[in-house]
Motif scaffolding. Structure first.
Motif, PDB file in Angstrom:
ATOM      1  N   ARG A 173       0.800  -1.217   0.000  1.00  0.00           N
ATOM      2  CA  ARG A 173       0.000   0.000   0.000  1.00  0.00           C
ATOM      3  C   ARG A 173       0.839   1.276   0.000  1.00  0.00           C
ATOM      4  O   ARG A 173       0.288   2.380  -0.064  1.00  0.00           O
ATOM      5  CB  ARG A 173      -0.926   0.016   1.224  1.00  0.00           C
ATOM      6  CG  ARG A 173      -2.003  -1.059   1.198  1.00  0.00           C
ATOM      7  CD  ARG A 173      -2.736  -1.101   2.533  1.00  0.00           C
ATOM      8  NE  ARG A 173      -3.819  -2.074   2.495  1.00  0.00           N
ATOM      9  CZ  ARG A 173      -5.099  -1.772   2.313  1.00  0.00           C
ATOM     10  NH1 ARG A 173      -5.456  -0.519   2.091  1.00  0.00           N
ATOM     11  NH2 ARG A 173      -6.026  -2.703   2.321  1.00  0.00           N
ATOM     12  N   LEU A 195      -3.963   9.926   7.428  1.00  0.00           N
ATOM     13  CA  LEU A 195      -4.073   8.507   7.764  1.00  0.00           C
ATOM     14  C   LEU A 195      -2.967   7.677   7.117  1.00  0.00           C
ATOM     15  O   LEU A 195      -2.458   8.025   6.056  1.00  0.00           O
ATOM     16  CB  LEU A 195      -5.435   7.963   7.313  1.00  0.00           C
ATOM     17  CG  LEU A 195      -6.678   8.679   7.840  1.00  0.00           C
ATOM     18  CD1 LEU A 195      -7.938   7.994   7.310  1.00  0.00           C
ATOM     19  CD2 LEU A 195      -6.688   8.737   9.362  1.00  0.00           C
ATOM     20  N   LEU A 197      -2.913   3.706   6.297  1.00  0.00           N
ATOM     21  CA  LEU A 197      -3.661   2.451   6.335  1.00  0.00           C
ATOM     22  C   LEU A 197      -2.756   1.316   5.857  1.00  0.00           C
ATOM     23  O   LEU A 197      -2.781   0.931   4.696  1.00  0.00           O
ATOM     24  CB  LEU A 197      -4.928   2.569   5.478  1.00  0.00           C
ATOM     25  CG  LEU A 197      -5.852   3.741   5.860  1.00  0.00           C
ATOM     26  CD1 LEU A 197      -7.007   3.851   4.880  1.00  0.00           C
ATOM     27  CD2 LEU A 197      -6.356   3.592   7.292  1.00  0.00           C
ATOM     28  N   GLN A 198      -1.915   0.844   6.768  1.00  0.00           N
ATOM     29  CA  GLN A 198      -0.957  -0.231   6.496  1.00  0.00           C
ATOM     30  C   GLN A 198       0.049   0.155   5.401  1.00  0.00           C
ATOM     31  O   GLN A 198       0.489  -0.705   4.642  1.00  0.00           O
ATOM     32  CB  GLN A 198      -1.664  -1.532   6.128  1.00  0.00           C
ATOM     33  CG  GLN A 198      -2.617  -2.055   7.189  1.00  0.00           C
ATOM     34  CD  GLN A 198      -3.116  -3.454   6.881  1.00  0.00           C
ATOM     35  OE1 GLN A 198      -2.479  -4.451   7.241  1.00  0.00           O
ATOM     36  NE2 GLN A 198      -4.248  -3.550   6.206  1.00  0.00           N
ATOM     37  N   VAL A 205      -2.543   0.573  11.599  1.00  0.00           N
ATOM     38  CA  VAL A 205      -3.090   1.792  10.995  1.00  0.00           C
ATOM     39  C   VAL A 205      -2.787   2.954  11.940  1.00  0.00           C
ATOM     40  O   VAL A 205      -2.710   2.770  13.162  1.00  0.00           O
ATOM     41  CB  VAL A 205      -4.609   1.681  10.736  1.00  0.00           C
ATOM     42  CG1 VAL A 205      -4.894   0.608   9.694  1.00  0.00           C
ATOM     43  CG2 VAL A 205      -5.382   1.401  12.024  1.00  0.00           C
ATOM     44  N   VAL A 226      -4.564  -3.344  13.084  1.00  0.00           N
ATOM     45  CA  VAL A 226      -5.513  -3.244  11.972  1.00  0.00           C
ATOM     46  C   VAL A 226      -6.901  -3.786  12.327  1.00  0.00           C
ATOM     47  O   VAL A 226      -7.909  -3.329  11.784  1.00  0.00           O
ATOM     48  CB  VAL A 226      -4.948  -3.947  10.715  1.00  0.00           C
ATOM     49  CG1 VAL A 226      -4.934  -5.469  10.877  1.00  0.00           C
ATOM     50  CG2 VAL A 226      -5.724  -3.532   9.471  1.00  0.00           C
ATOM     51  N   ALA A 229      -9.163  -1.010  13.109  1.00  0.00           N
ATOM     52  CA  ALA A 229      -9.191   0.054  12.098  1.00  0.00           C
ATOM     53  C   ALA A 229     -10.527   0.802  12.081  1.00  0.00           C
ATOM     54  O   ALA A 229     -10.575   1.992  11.754  1.00  0.00           O
ATOM     55  CB  ALA A 229      -8.904  -0.522  10.715  1.00  0.00           C
ATOM     56  N   LEU A 232     -10.435   4.053  13.965  1.00  0.00           N
ATOM     57  CA  LEU A 232      -9.368   5.005  13.653  1.00  0.00           C
ATOM     58  C   LEU A 232      -9.864   6.441  13.541  1.00  0.00           C
ATOM     59  O   LEU A 232      -9.306   7.350  14.161  1.00  0.00           O
ATOM     60  CB  LEU A 232      -8.655   4.587  12.363  1.00  0.00           C
ATOM     61  CG  LEU A 232      -7.428   5.436  11.990  1.00  0.00           C
ATOM     62  CD1 LEU A 232      -6.347   5.321  13.051  1.00  0.00           C
ATOM     63  CD2 LEU A 232      -6.880   5.003  10.625  1.00  0.00           C
TER      64      LEU A 232
END
Length: 252
Positions: A173, A195, A197-198, A205, A226, A229, A232
């Motif tokens: 990612r 953010l 996200l991985q 996260v 995660v 998540a 978050l």
């Protein structure tokens, strides 16, 4: 290096809190909330919330007749002797409380001497911090912390940073295109959390909100496994709403 100063909610709260503190400090024998409202121009609801925060953080105290006087925290941070230790101690207490309120590990980061630096954090058995498997200084493109700090720099400073640090692919990612990253940083709203996200580590996260004080860009961040998540964005909003005490400590 130039910063793109656009006031955020914590920034406004810290500025208002500083106005209250300055007024309290000018009245050595104490000042009532009615007098504070008149001197600061703040509404009763706003002033009550700020006084609650300032009392909790030890910046002001209430004496017998209900008037407010300066507290121990302000005295320690305002002293030339031992100020650095006092600041670290104050920030750590604030971070510990934030960790418990958001249910996540939390971090303070600054952009110092052209590098991303995590200066303090608070974690625990139920809120583990991110394993720094790649140096945070060389992975700004992949972390919420790094992207939040870069978003606060001007265009030239961003390009300079990316010229010095290769955008390595850390997970599937990770953004590795300089053009794409610069475009996203340019479009980042100053009041919205950044953010990750991985992008830095599989299984984690993160979110970061800006807390720029003075000439160095800064941010407050959190990390979650995660499987959490779904929490978050709400956790990031809570972090943002409660960032004012951190900014206030850095500004005094």
């Amino acid at each position: 290096m130039a910063l793109k100063h656009e006031p955020t909610t914590p920034h406004h709260s810290a500025q208002d809190a500083l106005r209250v503190l300055e007024t309290v400090a000018r009245h050595s024998t104490g000042v009532t909330d009615t007098e504070l409202a008149r001197h600061t121009g703040l509404g009763p609801e706003r002033l009550t919330a700020l006084l609650r925060m300032l009392r909790r953080e030890g910046y002001v105290e209430q004496v017998g007749d209900g008037a407010y006087v300066t507290g121990e925290t302000l005295a320690r941070l305002g002293s030339a002797h031992g100020r650095e230790d006092a600041l670290r101690d104050r920030l750590q207490r604030t971070l510990d409380r934030l960790r418990d309120s958001v249910g996540a590990a939390v971090y303070i980061s600054r952009y110092l001497d052209g590098e991303v630096r995590v200066t303090q954090y608070a974690d625990g058995p139920a809120t583990p911090r991110v394993h720094e498997w790649v140096d945070f200084r060389s992975s700004a493109h992949a972390t919420a912390v790094g992207k939040s700090l870069l978003a606060q720099l001007d265009h030239a400073a961003r390009r300079d940073h990316l010229a010095r640090h290769k955008m390595a692919r850390l997970t599937s990612r990770t953004i590795t295109s300089r053009r794409v990253l610069l475009s996203r940083l340019e479009a980042q709203p100053p009041t919205a959390p950044v953010l990750d996200l991985q992008e830095y580590a599989v299984g984690t996260v993160c979110a970061a909100v800006p807390i720029t004080a003075g000439s160095a860009a800064g941010c407050l961040a959190l990390s979650l496994p995660v499987e959490h998540a779904h929490r978050l964005r709400q956790a990031a909003d809570t972090l943002n709403r409660n960032a004012a005490p951190v900014l206030l400590s850095l500004a005094i």
